[in-house]
Design a protein around this motif. Sequence first.
Motif, short mmCIF file in Angstrom:
data_model
loop_
_atom_site.label_atom_id
_atom_site.label_comp_id
_atom_site.label_asym_id
_atom_site.label_seq_id
_atom_site.Cartn_x
_atom_site.Cartn_y
_atom_site.Cartn_z
N LEU A 1 0.79 -1.22 0.00
CA LEU A 1 0.00 0.00 0.00
C LEU A 1 0.82 1.27 0.00
CD1 LEU A 1 -2.87 -1.05 2.38
CD2 LEU A 1 -3.08 -0.42 -0.01
N ARG A 19 -2.33 10.67 1.22
CA ARG A 19 -2.79 10.70 2.60
C ARG A 19 -3.87 9.66 2.84
NH1 ARG A 19 -3.46 15.09 6.63
NH2 ARG A 19 -5.63 15.60 6.47
N GLU A 48 -5.54 4.55 5.28
CA GLU A 48 -6.12 3.21 5.21
C GLU A 48 -5.35 2.20 6.01
OE1 GLU A 48 -7.66 2.56 0.94
OE2 GLU A 48 -7.18 0.57 1.73
N ILE A 49 -4.03 2.37 6.10
CA ILE A 49 -3.27 1.42 6.87
C ILE A 49 -3.06 1.90 8.30
CG2 ILE A 49 -2.06 0.16 5.10
CD1 ILE A 49 0.09 2.09 5.08
N LYS A 81 -5.12 -3.36 18.68
CA LYS A 81 -5.79 -3.36 17.39
C LYS A 81 -5.86 -1.91 16.93
CE LYS A 81 -8.05 -7.59 18.16
NZ LYS A 81 -8.28 -8.70 17.35
N MET A 83 -6.92 1.64 15.47
CA MET A 83 -8.17 2.38 15.63
C MET A 83 -9.02 2.27 14.38
SD MET A 83 -8.93 3.72 18.36
CE MET A 83 -9.90 5.18 18.56
N SER A 84 -10.30 2.24 14.59
CA SER A 84 -11.23 2.24 13.47
C SER A 84 -11.02 3.50 12.64
CB SER A 84 -12.65 2.20 14.03
OG SER A 84 -13.52 2.88 13.17
N GLY A 85 -11.18 3.34 11.35
CA GLY A 85 -10.96 4.48 10.45
C GLY A 85 -11.75 5.70 10.82
#
Lengths: 162, 874
Positions: free
Chosen positions: B300, B413, B418-419, B543, B545-547
């Motif tokens: 990515l 960005r 995304e990663i 884990k 963080m959520s996007g």
Amino acid sequence: MIATIQDKFVTATIGGQLFALPIQRVQELFVPERVMRVPLAVAEVAGLLNLRGRIHTVVDMRCRLGLSAQPQHDNGGVSAQRRQVALSVEHKRESYALLIDEVGEVMQLPAVDRDENPANMDAALAQASLGVHRLEGRLLVVLDVDRLLDFDLHSLAPKAAA
Amino acid sequence: MDELLRDFLTETGESLNIVDVELVRFEQEPNNKAILDNIFRLVHTIKGTCGFIGLPRLEALTHAAESLMANFSEGRPVTGDAVSLVLASIDRVKSLLDHIERDQKEPEGNDRDLIGALERMADATSGDDQPELPRPLRPAPVSRAEVERALAALRAEEEKSMTSGNADCTAQPDSLGVNGQQIAGSDRGDGKVANQSIRVLVETLEHMMTMVSELVLTRNQLNELVRHHEDSEFKIPLQRLSNVTAKLQEGVLKTRMQPIGNAWQKLPRLVRDLSTELGKAIELEMHGADTELDRQVLELIRDPLTHMVRNSAAHGIESSEQRVATGKHKRGTIRLSALHQGGYIIIEISDDGRGLDVDRIRARAVAMGLVSETEIAKMPDVQVHRFIFNAGFSTADAITNVSGRGVGMDVVRANIDEIGGTIEVKSVPGRGATFTIKIPLTLAIISALIVEAAGDRFAIPQLAVAEIVRAGRDQKHRIEYIKGAGVLRLRDKLLPLVHLKTLLAISDSADFEDAFIVITQVGSQYFGIVVDRVLHTEEIVVKPMSGKLRHIAMFSGTTILGDGAVILIVDPNGIGQTIERTEVSLRGEENGLDTIEAEVVREQVVTETMLVFRAGSTTQKAIPISLVTRLEEVDAGSIEMSNSRPLVQYRGQLMPLVAASSETRIKSEGRQPLLVFSDARRSMGLIVDEIVDIVEDVFEIELACGEPGKLGSAVIKGRATEIIDISHYLPMAFDDWHDWQQDEVRIAARSVLLVDDVPFFRNMLAPVLKAAGYAVTSVASGRDALALVTGGRRFDIVVTDIEMPGMDGFQLASALRGDPRNAGLPIIGLASTVSAETMQRGKDAGLRNYVAKFDRQALIAVLQEQTADSVRAA
């Protein structure tokens, strides 16, 4: 006309309105337990929950779709009163739990029968909607999962020292 | 697709990437025969395989390229045009391969254009000598076995020419090894390296990772259950399970890691082409190419990195004339670097060009309606820079093919987003610009303190926690209020306080009565986070963080606790930044409060896990469990004697045994408990009478003076316990224990000066360094260290703690560097947390490197590296 899976949808009632989601995107239906509220999160995000070891971002669909909020006690993050259900979907490699009021039946909704969004449709809703179906007496809104969950990308402008 | 064809495509694709890089190198070093031979070999093998498989177009093309290079081989001059032509042919080959992958056959047409050019170039450069008659296009028919050997040889070549020694696991999404097994090595023995690796589907590894993750969570659940039982027989096996799980996780994670150099492979060629195209002189530097990251993340960031390098070359670096006019070197440099730091990978792309044009960015931002004139006039440059990440933003006048299309940085960005990473830019007008990308290493397991605030639980990374203090009316520590903000007076220093629940806007009412304060450290900044309760520490799987939540600076991730609850991991950095703002407003107002910034809090509270055992006398003994490799129990009957030294067969080796005390008798029957200490190659077993317990607590260790085998004593479980010094026992097992670790570099024992004001750490690290073969001198302060060195003592390397009273590590480094005699002296800093600012400070002060204090392996590795360097330099 052969019924294809692309035309198969799961229907759900949210805020009194009927919606449909492509069945291929919906992974499961479950009763969310222990939703942990995230401080400082945007309003559409009700929190996070753990489903069999996978963390799901919980989305308050009423808020996301611009519908009236469900009357609820403020008891720190666990959804109150009516037992809510959620649909689990995946988007950009992350899991989401969409909070809905009630789940309906699985329906065949061929694209040819779909109408354009009515001109007076709420902006937030229109952004996520693929179109509407007229069913006997009721209007059903078909949702696009990816557009539904892209809701914070508008805010990429630099934040003043966040 | 035919398996052979698939393999051919994969192998050839990889080879071509190498050829690209090698050609660029060759152009810079045309006299380097080794490089040319390498390229020649690769192209030749590709040609041969093409012939067999039946790909005439490819064969003809590679043949022509090979002939041209044969001329170079004979000493013909290498021109830029010739190299460009060969590169163009390689590009054509790649596009043909793409076509073959899609359609399983070559496209119609021929490459007369390129072949003609190649032949003409070959004639032009061949001079007077009679050119070699071209070999017949169709070599004699070859057997499939020969092709497979050729493929294996191809593989071996590329393994050899790949500088990183990371040939362990190469995963390709759509390929299986031939017959799903290892490809047989070639008879010449070159295949030895190829034999050590295997192709595995990424899916398989993904599955393994998920399973290991589940294992960690289940282990946490067990821990949670056992926690509530004081004396449980589950504790010891559970500890072992913990260790094993951690190692398994590490191992599986490693399989997916690839060196970032793989993503950088195409860049030298790109920069070379851009240089030519734009008429600028640009050099590409790459550092840390062997820094590893997860394969998917690698994929990515490939494009974002390429884009940024393009940008640098096109917009950043000025032309040679412009550069010389401003006093710079005529050749511009683009520098890529990658390193691991605290659970993240930091990638930097910097150039020494003209930097970002702030005025133009301002103008463009206003023109695009993103901000008003007045607003932007008030913004500092740093903030203005961030506008480049907006969609459609580009200050380039001409939208060229190279870049400046305006779809760049926002996509970059978004990709990095995304990663789960972040990207920042720093720019100095006229000096250059630096982009810093920070990507979290997935699946990190960290130790965290679980706290409670307003009924919710949160995790705080243990590394950032310096101390936990109880404050309130009846407590020893007092909270004071300055302009309404709470501060804690801790040992005569004032620390700013902040309520976790206020920060997170959970609750309005927050007082400081009867609160628990978690003293947190971020770099050199100390502050206190007030919570309602402190629960326990736990090893958690981080884990990302959520996007939708990543932008919240207060949190760095989420985790699932042993009881299944999802909780948020607090980011001390984020909190520190909030506090900085309040600090600034408090500072400089009242007398005596100018220095709110807390001084170094020296009492580092560290919980240590001790393995308690009995050996010989009634005195209980203990050793930090982190030093023990394994706990074992062997059948007493399996212990043999050799030259009156006991040994036992262990995992296929003979393991020597040493008694932990002179009074300890080796059992003659039944089970004999052992503590096993292993290193890269060998193990030894320490015989004890009984393993008593594993205790995690904060220990106060009183040091023993010179008693062999004893580090000190402490009170553990209410009893006086002897802490043993393992470095005393190791040489008893192997006389040459010291020679294990380092190999070629060791000419004489390297001397290390260890500086740390806390005796416990000195005594913990010194034996570790000694066991690694260094001669260690320990001192307790920066001043003592400086005195020794200026007094004439010579050391090969200095390892120093940073936070020390009096003279801190940075000051020591600066002082040492002040003396030109110490120019080559490597100085390594030890820190409990490492942040970007401290790294910079360290660099400025002259530190060669930074290591986390409790990372024994990293310390040894860095020492090895540093001493190796100094040997080479000598």
